[in-house]
Scaffold this motif. Structure first.
Motif, PDB file in Angstrom:
ATOM      1  N   LEU A 149      35.206  42.575  38.492  1.00  8.58           N
ATOM      2  CA  LEU A 149      34.307  42.326  39.622  1.00  8.58           C
ATOM      3  C   LEU A 149      33.032  41.612  39.151  1.00  8.58           C
ATOM      4  O   LEU A 149      32.515  40.739  39.845  1.00  8.58           O
ATOM      5  CB  LEU A 149      33.950  43.635  40.316  1.00  8.58           C
ATOM      6  CG  LEU A 149      35.078  44.320  41.090  1.00  8.58           C
ATOM      7  CD1 LEU A 149      34.599  45.644  41.667  1.00  8.58           C
ATOM      8  CD2 LEU A 149      35.594  43.419  42.209  1.00  8.58           C
ATOM      9  N   LEU A 166      39.912  49.620  43.478  1.00 10.11           N
ATOM     10  CA  LEU A 166      38.817  49.380  42.542  1.00 10.11           C
ATOM     11  C   LEU A 166      37.429  49.554  43.170  1.00 10.11           C
ATOM     12  O   LEU A 166      36.461  49.783  42.468  1.00 10.11           O
ATOM     13  CB  LEU A 166      38.934  47.992  41.898  1.00 10.11           C
ATOM     14  CG  LEU A 166      38.558  46.741  42.695  1.00 10.11           C
ATOM     15  CD1 LEU A 166      38.578  45.539  41.759  1.00 10.11           C
ATOM     16  CD2 LEU A 166      39.513  46.470  43.834  1.00 10.11           C
ATOM     17  N   THR A 167      37.302  49.481  44.500  1.00  6.80           N
ATOM     18  CA  THR A 167      35.999  49.693  45.136  1.00  6.80           C
ATOM     19  C   THR A 167      35.931  51.030  45.884  1.00  6.80           C
ATOM     20  O   THR A 167      35.008  51.251  46.665  1.00  6.80           O
ATOM     21  CB  THR A 167      35.684  48.554  46.123  1.00  6.80           C
ATOM     22  OG1 THR A 167      36.702  48.485  47.122  1.00  6.80           O
ATOM     23  CG2 THR A 167      35.556  47.221  45.411  1.00  6.80           C
ATOM     24  N   ASP A 168      36.904  51.898  45.647  1.00  5.34           N
ATOM     25  CA  ASP A 168      36.912  53.199  46.323  1.00  5.34           C
ATOM     26  C   ASP A 168      35.781  54.064  45.756  1.00  5.34           C
ATOM     27  O   ASP A 168      35.784  54.400  44.566  1.00  5.34           O
ATOM     28  CB  ASP A 168      38.267  53.877  46.080  1.00  5.34           C
ATOM     29  CG  ASP A 168      38.412  55.176  46.861  1.00  5.34           C
ATOM     30  OD1 ASP A 168      37.418  55.611  47.480  1.00  5.34           O
ATOM     31  OD2 ASP A 168      39.511  55.752  46.844  1.00  5.34           O
ATOM     32  N   PRO A 169      34.798  54.467  46.583  1.00  2.00           N
ATOM     33  CA  PRO A 169      33.663  55.256  46.081  1.00  2.00           C
ATOM     34  C   PRO A 169      34.017  56.690  45.746  1.00  2.00           C
ATOM     35  O   PRO A 169      33.211  57.405  45.141  1.00  2.00           O
ATOM     36  CB  PRO A 169      32.674  55.202  47.252  1.00  2.00           C
ATOM     37  CG  PRO A 169      33.526  55.055  48.459  1.00  2.00           C
ATOM     38  CD  PRO A 169      34.677  54.204  48.024  1.00  2.00           C
ATOM     39  N   HIS A 208      44.936  48.501  40.243  1.00  2.00           N
ATOM     40  CA  HIS A 208      43.514  48.396  40.554  1.00  2.00           C
ATOM     41  C   HIS A 208      43.260  48.210  42.057  1.00  2.00           C
ATOM     42  O   HIS A 208      42.221  47.692  42.447  1.00  2.00           O
ATOM     43  CB  HIS A 208      42.885  47.226  39.792  1.00  2.00           C
ATOM     44  CG  HIS A 208      43.043  47.333  38.304  1.00  2.00           C
ATOM     45  ND1 HIS A 208      42.458  48.331  37.575  1.00  2.00           N
ATOM     46  CD2 HIS A 208      43.736  46.550  37.429  1.00  2.00           C
ATOM     47  CE1 HIS A 208      42.787  48.176  36.291  1.00  2.00           C
ATOM     48  NE2 HIS A 208      43.555  47.104  36.182  1.00  2.00           N
ATOM     49  N   ALA A 218      30.921  47.652  50.968  1.00  2.00           N
ATOM     50  CA  ALA A 218      31.501  47.594  49.628  1.00  2.00           C
ATOM     51  C   ALA A 218      32.593  46.537  49.567  1.00  2.00           C
ATOM     52  O   ALA A 218      33.385  46.402  50.491  1.00  2.00           O
ATOM     53  CB  ALA A 218      32.075  48.957  49.255  1.00  2.00           C
ATOM     54  N   GLY A 219      32.644  45.799  48.470  1.00  2.00           N
ATOM     55  CA  GLY A 219      33.662  44.782  48.296  1.00  2.00           C
ATOM     56  C   GLY A 219      33.295  43.441  48.887  1.00  2.00           C
ATOM     57  O   GLY A 219      34.104  42.528  48.905  1.00  2.00           O
ATOM     58  N   MET A 221      27.529  42.439  44.534  1.00  2.00           N
ATOM     59  CA  MET A 221      28.484  43.256  45.280  1.00  2.00           C
ATOM     60  C   MET A 221      28.057  44.700  45.072  1.00  2.00           C
ATOM     61  O   MET A 221      27.861  45.135  43.922  1.00  2.00           O
ATOM     62  CB  MET A 221      29.905  43.032  44.759  1.00  2.00           C
ATOM     63  CG  MET A 221      30.959  43.863  45.475  1.00  2.00           C
ATOM     64  SD  MET A 221      32.618  43.645  44.746  1.00  2.00           S
ATOM     65  CE  MET A 221      32.995  41.971  45.223  1.00  2.00           C
ATOM     66  N   ALA A 228      35.864  47.048  36.968  1.00  2.00           N
ATOM     67  CA  ALA A 228      34.429  46.748  37.117  1.00  2.00           C
ATOM     68  C   ALA A 228      34.072  45.452  36.394  1.00  2.00           C
ATOM     69  O   ALA A 228      33.298  44.633  36.895  1.00  2.00           O
ATOM     70  CB  ALA A 228      33.597  47.904  36.582  1.00  2.00           C
ATOM     71  N   GLY A 283      28.144  49.049  46.093  1.00  2.00           N
ATOM     72  CA  GLY A 283      28.946  50.150  46.596  1.00  2.00           C
ATOM     73  C   GLY A 283      28.353  51.468  46.125  1.00  2.00           C
ATOM     74  O   GLY A 283      27.258  51.509  45.560  1.00  2.00           O
ATOM     75  N   GLU A 291      34.779  55.191  38.394  1.00  2.00           N
ATOM     76  CA  GLU A 291      34.801  53.735  38.210  1.00  2.00           C
ATOM     77  C   GLU A 291      35.814  53.337  37.152  1.00  2.00           C
ATOM     78  O   GLU A 291      35.868  53.914  36.057  1.00  2.00           O
ATOM     79  CB  GLU A 291      33.413  53.231  37.808  1.00  2.00           C
ATOM     80  CG  GLU A 291      33.335  51.714  37.709  1.00  2.00           C
ATOM     81  CD  GLU A 291      31.935  51.234  37.362  1.00  2.00           C
ATOM     82  OE1 GLU A 291      31.484  50.237  37.947  1.00  2.00           O
ATOM     83  OE2 GLU A 291      31.300  51.855  36.491  1.00  2.00           O
TER      84      GLU A 291
END
Length: 310
Positions: A208, A193-196, A190, A306-307, A166, A205, A168, A200
């Motif tokens: 994931l 959780l994948t927001d760039p 959370h 992402a994700g 995965m 993490a 990102g 982190e």
């Protein structure tokens, strides 16, 4: 106004009306001609791949798995499964070839196809499925191939990549330098959780990583179930590495070297091959030719979604 002037005006008006009528007739003619051409084009595009009456007595069914494996792609589970079901229902089919040329994609879509092959096999145990890898059969594409009775490739094919990932980006430092402030409103600790744009979250993490590892374990289990004792004991077999066709045969990832034609002739014993691949509709193909699918294709190729696990 004199009589001559009146007659001249009447003649000019009649000529103008006649000209309009002629112009209208030509417009109608060219419109009819255009629609006739369009109808002929549609007939050519939507005609069946083969006239059933002219088909040979026995043949091999070919189903393509081409390009990125995704729900909205050519190699979606729905497209591949429809082709497989048609092949299994056709009593003239003596064998099925999955012609694979794909870098992989969605493990969910691959899992659907894998399970459907095993389900359909119960309806006709004598009908073998052969996976033939052309340029590439990696990741989710190999996941699908592992369900086949036998796998073939060329010596230079790229095979394997038994893994999951995965991907990102993290751009929070760049945002600080640019003076950009991120405003995010959400619920759930959370949820982002994948927001760039945010630092982190270490706990998220780790979650994931465990999620990706779980998908990897499912992938490994499916490959082992499909290949069985043919797999060699090699420490790097399930590490995500790719191999050439020659190397893959030494590792037990494939059963032999050969093209779809070779498999049809030499393994199935039937010369004739009929394409059972589900084709895209005219509108969709036309849109893709104009570049409507460029953005999605780029995202899939570069792994920018992402994700998404691949």
């Amino acid at each position: 106004m004199s009589t001559d002037d009146r007659k001249l005006i009447e003649k000019l008006l009649l000529d103008a009306v006649d000209e309009q009528r002629r112009s209208r007739r030509w417009r109608i003619f060219f419109r009819c001609l255009f629609f006739c051409w369009l109808f002929a084009l549609m007939v050519l595009l939507f005609r069946p791949d083969a006239d059933l009456k002219s088909l040979p007595r026995h043949y091999v069914a070919l189903v393509d798995v081409k390009g990125a494996i995704a729900a909205d792609g050519e190699a979606s589970a729905s497209n591949v499964v429809v082709g497989l079901r048609k092949a299994y229902k056709d009593t003239k089919v003596q064998g099925i070839i999955l012609r694979i040329n794909s870098p992989g994609g969605s493990p969910v879509q691959a899992g659907y196809i894998y399970d459907e092959i095993n389900r359909l096999r119960e309806s006709r145990p004598d009908l073998k499925v052969y996976a033939v890898i052309t340029d590439m059969g990696a990741s989710a594409a190999y996941y699908i191939a592992a369900a086949a009775d036998e796998i073939y490739a060329s010596p230079s094919s790229i095979v394997g990549s038994i893994g999951a990932f995965m991907a990102g980006f993290g751009v929070e430092e760049a945002m600080k330098k640019l003076g950009v402030t991120r405003r995010f409103y959400g619920s759930g600790k959370h949820k982002a959780l994948t927001d760039p744009f945010q630092p982190e979250d270490q706990l998220a993490a780790q979650h994931l990583r465990s999620l990706v590892a779980s998908v990897h374990e499912q992938f490994i289990a499916s490959v082992k179930a499909g290949r069985g004792e043919r797999l060699k004991d090699h420490p790097d077999l399930f590490t995500g590495l790719v191999w050439t066709g020659n190397q893959a045969m030494d590792l037990g990832l494939i059963d032999g070297l050969g093209s779809p034609g070779f498999v049809a002739r030499e393994q199935i014993g039937v010369e004739d091959v009929v394409d059972f691949t589900v084709k895209r509709g005219f509108v969709e193909r036309f849109a893709r030719q104009l570049g409507a699918g460029m953005s999605n294709s780029l995202t899939e190729t570069l792994g920018l979604g992402a994700g998404v696990i691949r």
